[in-house]
Write a protein that holds these residues in place. Structure first.
Motif, short mmCIF file in Angstrom:
data_model
loop_
_atom_site.label_atom_id
_atom_site.label_comp_id
_atom_site.label_asym_id
_atom_site.label_seq_id
_atom_site.Cartn_x
_atom_site.Cartn_y
_atom_site.Cartn_z
N ASP A 1 -14.09 -3.31 -3.56
CA ASP A 1 -14.18 -3.02 -2.13
C ASP A 1 -15.00 -4.07 -1.39
N ILE A 2 -14.63 -4.31 -0.15
CA ILE A 2 -15.26 -5.33 0.69
C ILE A 2 -16.75 -5.08 0.89
N SER A 3 -17.15 -3.80 0.89
CA SER A 3 -18.57 -3.49 1.13
C SER A 3 -19.44 -4.04 0.02
N ASP B 1 -7.04 0.27 -4.99
CA ASP B 1 -7.65 -0.37 -3.83
C ASP B 1 -9.03 0.25 -3.56
N ASP B 2 -9.93 -0.55 -2.96
CA ASP B 2 -11.27 -0.08 -2.56
C ASP B 2 -12.03 0.50 -3.75
N THR C 1 -5.53 3.84 -2.95
CA THR C 1 -6.97 4.04 -3.06
C THR C 1 -7.25 5.09 -4.12
N GLU D 1 -11.98 -8.12 -2.51
CA GLU D 1 -11.49 -8.07 -1.13
C GLU D 1 -12.57 -8.54 -0.16
N GLU E 1 -0.33 -0.55 -4.40
CA GLU E 1 -1.76 -0.36 -4.18
C GLU E 1 -2.02 1.04 -3.64
N LYS F 1 -9.20 -3.64 -7.34
CA LYS F 1 -9.57 -4.41 -6.15
C LYS F 1 -10.97 -3.96 -5.73
N ASN G 1 0.83 -1.20 0.00
CA ASN G 1 0.00 0.00 0.00
C ASN G 1 0.87 1.25 0.00
N THR H 1 -15.70 2.92 -4.27
CA THR H 1 -16.08 3.79 -3.15
C THR H 1 -15.75 5.25 -3.42
#
Length: 724
Positions: free
Chosen positions: A650-652, A627-628, A599, A684, A597, A648, A567, A631
């Motif tokens: 996002d996890i949400s 990343d993410d 965001t 993720e 990585e 990547k 990151n 969002t």
């Protein structure tokens, strides 16, 4: 040098007035100015009417100490310009501008600022000058500070000239006593201070003729002394008698015309043959103007120039007196912060901002006079006001009542220069029962204000819970900075799995911190600390160094080592030499070993800088992962612009896609878009088999999350995922 804290500077200058002698005062002044302004040379010079072309140095502070005094020709020097104007400023090139100034050439000064020393009547007694060996941009704050300092020095220089004259006059007392601008006297040591002898200056000082005071014919001199000052005068005389020394004291007298004037008196007891003090002999003079000038300086030091309210030093003095008078004062301190004040200055101009502050100050003053006349109001920073009340100190209910009352004053827009400005305040409070001093009370209110800003609260008070939270944050910050300095942080890795073959195709590096005292500290906590402390780049570089060392070790022992994602924070991307540092740390590692990585929101803070950085990194062969994704901007344009390799998800979105069709459609859209652009996709936060299977069905290539493996130590990762 020029970001001068005027409140502190004026306060220190006012404190300097307590010097025991005029010369000592001026010496202290030059040293103090050198410290306050980080000046290389500070000089106070005197000019006499009988020799106007030559300056005589009273005090010259250079090289960290006072230098030998001397004199120099004014002609051809910047000091000559000072005496012919209100100031003289050279931010650079002063030596070149005055090649004939011998002293200036010897010093080798590059910049210069000087102001004249003026008496109350406007007479120029000399000048005060600051010289520096390097170019400087002298601000208006510095000029204002020097003008106040020069005013002080002028008053003391006038006093010093007078004192020297007095000494000479005392030597010629018998012939010159009646011509002195003051009153010489001899009086008895009795309750009335019965005057037996006095000079003709008695009328100018007291308004009484000598025959009225002589032997108390009409009035005793003791009756002229202001009642509030008599005890202090008596105390000073007693101390002087006890040490057989002169007494010097300032006090007030009431003249024959009823005017109250300040006088300075110096005297000494006269002993009889048997050692008793029978008389006093001395001299006194009217110092009202000088006292008023000193009082004005003190007012400047303890008042806000813009609004006229007490400033921060005045607030702390007030609180200190409250704590001295009562060991446990019952007070509520309320801090009001104008939100968005900087934006008002930027949008409407500084003049509008200044006018707004004056309007706010007037409204607060007027309202406090209505419902809490004993309240103390101050302005302590550009957009912060303080109210201290003893009538609203019972608890949180009183704080809320006072806070509501104050903020409701500004519920309607304020008209300033044809603008309608709607204000928003954040309010914090602290109670004196939780603080041991005034400074601690103000600090507690400031801590509560910080908490309000961090958590978007309108009101916040300091209490035990907040104190514990702040204490924990302070301890965490101290220990984190120590751990960072000692390189005690470690790295863990979470594998990135091919959703079809279930093979490990890469890994993401995650920083971890275990503290002997705090235990395992969550990454969100210490990353936030690093961001606040401005050390996020250093944290990133340490993680990169540890990661590179790990990969180098693995590549010597294993034939295939999957690429590792690291990151990169926005603070690193903002650095112009980020790429050079990145390449230096990676050393001889193949560029394919490391994936960066970042965001998407960090990438768009400064798109131009980010574009330049990513372009150079691509030239070195490094890949970039967003990343993410989803969002932030989620723009096709910037994905193409920055030449991204990996998205990547996002996890949400991963968690929501199995719960509602809209989220599933959104994930599918991202995957289709990535496939169209030829980008690799990694999901993720995969935690269930259902999520993994759905992502595989939608065409996602890789995934990471607890379903496959939690972040693990390098040793565990090596054992589970690397093979000879």
């Amino acid at each position: 040098m020029h970001r001068v804290n005027l409140e502190k500077a004026f306060h220190l200058l006012a404190e300097n007035l307590r010097a025991q002698s005029e010369l000592k005062f001026i010496e202290n002044l030059t040293r103090l100015l050198s410290e306050l302004l980080s000046a290389d040379h500070v000089m106070v010079s005197e000019v006499f009417d009988h020799d106007p072309k030559r300056a005589h140095i009273i005090s010259f502070f250079s090289g960290g100490c006072h230098q030998t005094s001397g004199s120099y020709d004014l002609q051809g020097s910047p000091c000559e310009s000072v005496l012919n104007s209100d100031s003289c400023i050279f931010n650079e090139g002063v030596c070149q501008s005055f090649p004939d100034d011998e002293m200036l050439q010897t010093l080798g000064a590059e910049s210069y600022i000087g102001v004249p020393m003026l008496t109350v009547e406007g007479t120029k007694l000399g000048l005060l000058a600051i010289l520096n060996d390097a170019p400087m941009q002298y601000s208006t704050d510095v000029l204002a500070l020097l003008q106040v300092a020069a005013s002080q020095a002028a008053a003391e220089l006038a006093q010093m000239r007078f004192t020297n004259h007095l000494k000479e006059s005392q030597r010629q007392l018998l012939t010159l006593m009646d011509s002195l601008p003051g009153m010489a006297y001899r009086c008895k040591n009795d309750r009335c201070w019965t005057i037996e002898m006095m000079s003709r200056g008695v009328y100018e000082v007291t308004g009484y003729q000598s025959e009225q005071l002589l032997n108390n014919n009409e009035i005793a001199y003791a009756d002229l002394i202001h009642p509030q000052d008599r005890d202090e005068l008596d105390r000073a005389i007693r101390l002087a008698v006890a040490s057989d020394s002169y007494f010097q004291v300032n006090y007030r007298i009431i003249r024959a015309d009823g005017a109250v004037r300040w006088v300075w008196e110096q005297g000494k007891g006269v002993r009889s043959d048997n050692g008793d003090i029978t008389h006093f002999e001395g001299f006194l003079r009217d110092i009202t103007e000088q006292h008023l000038q000193q009082q004005r300086i003190a007012e400047i030091a303890f008042s806000d120039e813009l609004t006229g309210l007490p400033n921060r030093p005045a607030l702390l003095n007030f609180l200190q007196r409250e704590y001295e008078q009562t060991s446990a004062p019952d007070l509520l301190l309320v801090l009001l912060d104008i939100r968005g004040f900087r934006a008002i200055n930027q949008r409407f101009g500084l003049q509008t901002g200044d006018t707004l502050l004056r309007v706010i100050a007037r409204q607060l003053q007027a309202e406090l006079r209505k419902f809490d006349q004993s309240a103390f109001l101050a302005r302590i920073t550009g957009n912060e006001f303080v109210v201290v009340s003893a009538n609203y100190s019972a608890g949180i209910g009183d704080f809320l009542q006072l806070a509501d009352h104050l903020t409701q004053l500004f519920a309607d827009p304020i008209a300033v220069h044809d603008h309608q400005l709607l204000l928003n305040f954040k309010v914090s409070g602290a109670f004196s029962k939780t603080a041991q001093s005034g400074s601690e009370l103000l600090q507690q209110a400031s801590i509560a204000m910080y908490e309000a800003k961090q958590n978007e609260l309108s009101y916040c008070t300091f209490d035990t819970d907040l104190e514990q939270k702040v204490s924990l944050e302070r301890r965490q910050t101290e220990r984190f900075l120590r751990a960072l300095q000692n390189q005690e942080l470690t790295v863990h890795l979470q594998p990135q799995i091919d959703l079809n073959s279930k093979q490990c195709l890469g890994a993401e590096v995650l920083c971890r911190w275990f503290d002997d005292e705090l235990g395992t500290v969550p990454p969100d906590t210490f990353i936030a600390i690093a961001r606040k402390q401005g050390v996020l780049p250093e944290l990133g570089w340490q993680v990169l160094k540890k990661t590179c060392a790990l990969i180098e070790d693995w590549q010597t022992r294993y034939q295939q080592v999957p690429p590792v994602s690291v990151n990169v924070g926005a603070q690193q991307f903002a650095s112009a030499d980020m790429v050079d540092e990145f390449v230096r740390i990676c050393g001889d590692l193949p560029a394919s070993s490391i994936i960066l990585e970042i965001t998407e929101s960090d990438l768009m803070i400064d798109p131009r800088q980010a574009l330049a950085v990513t372009k150079r990194l691509r030239e070195y062969g490094f890949e970039l992962a967003i990343d993410d994704f989803g969002t932030g901007y989620s723009s096709l344009a910037y994905l193409q612009l920055f030449d991204v390799d990996i998205l990547k998800i996002d996890i949400s979105f991963v968690h929501a896609m199995t719960l509602d069709e809209q989220s599933k459609t959104l994930v599918n859209t991202i995957l289709v878009m990535a496939k169209t652009l030829g980008l690799t996709t990694i999901a993720e936060g995969i935690e269930t088999e259902e999520q993994a299977m759905l992502l595989q069905k939608l065409g996602c290539e890789q995934g990471q999350g607890f379903y496959f493996a939690r972040p693990m130590s390098p040793e565990e990762f090596e054992k589970q995922w690397l093979h000879p």
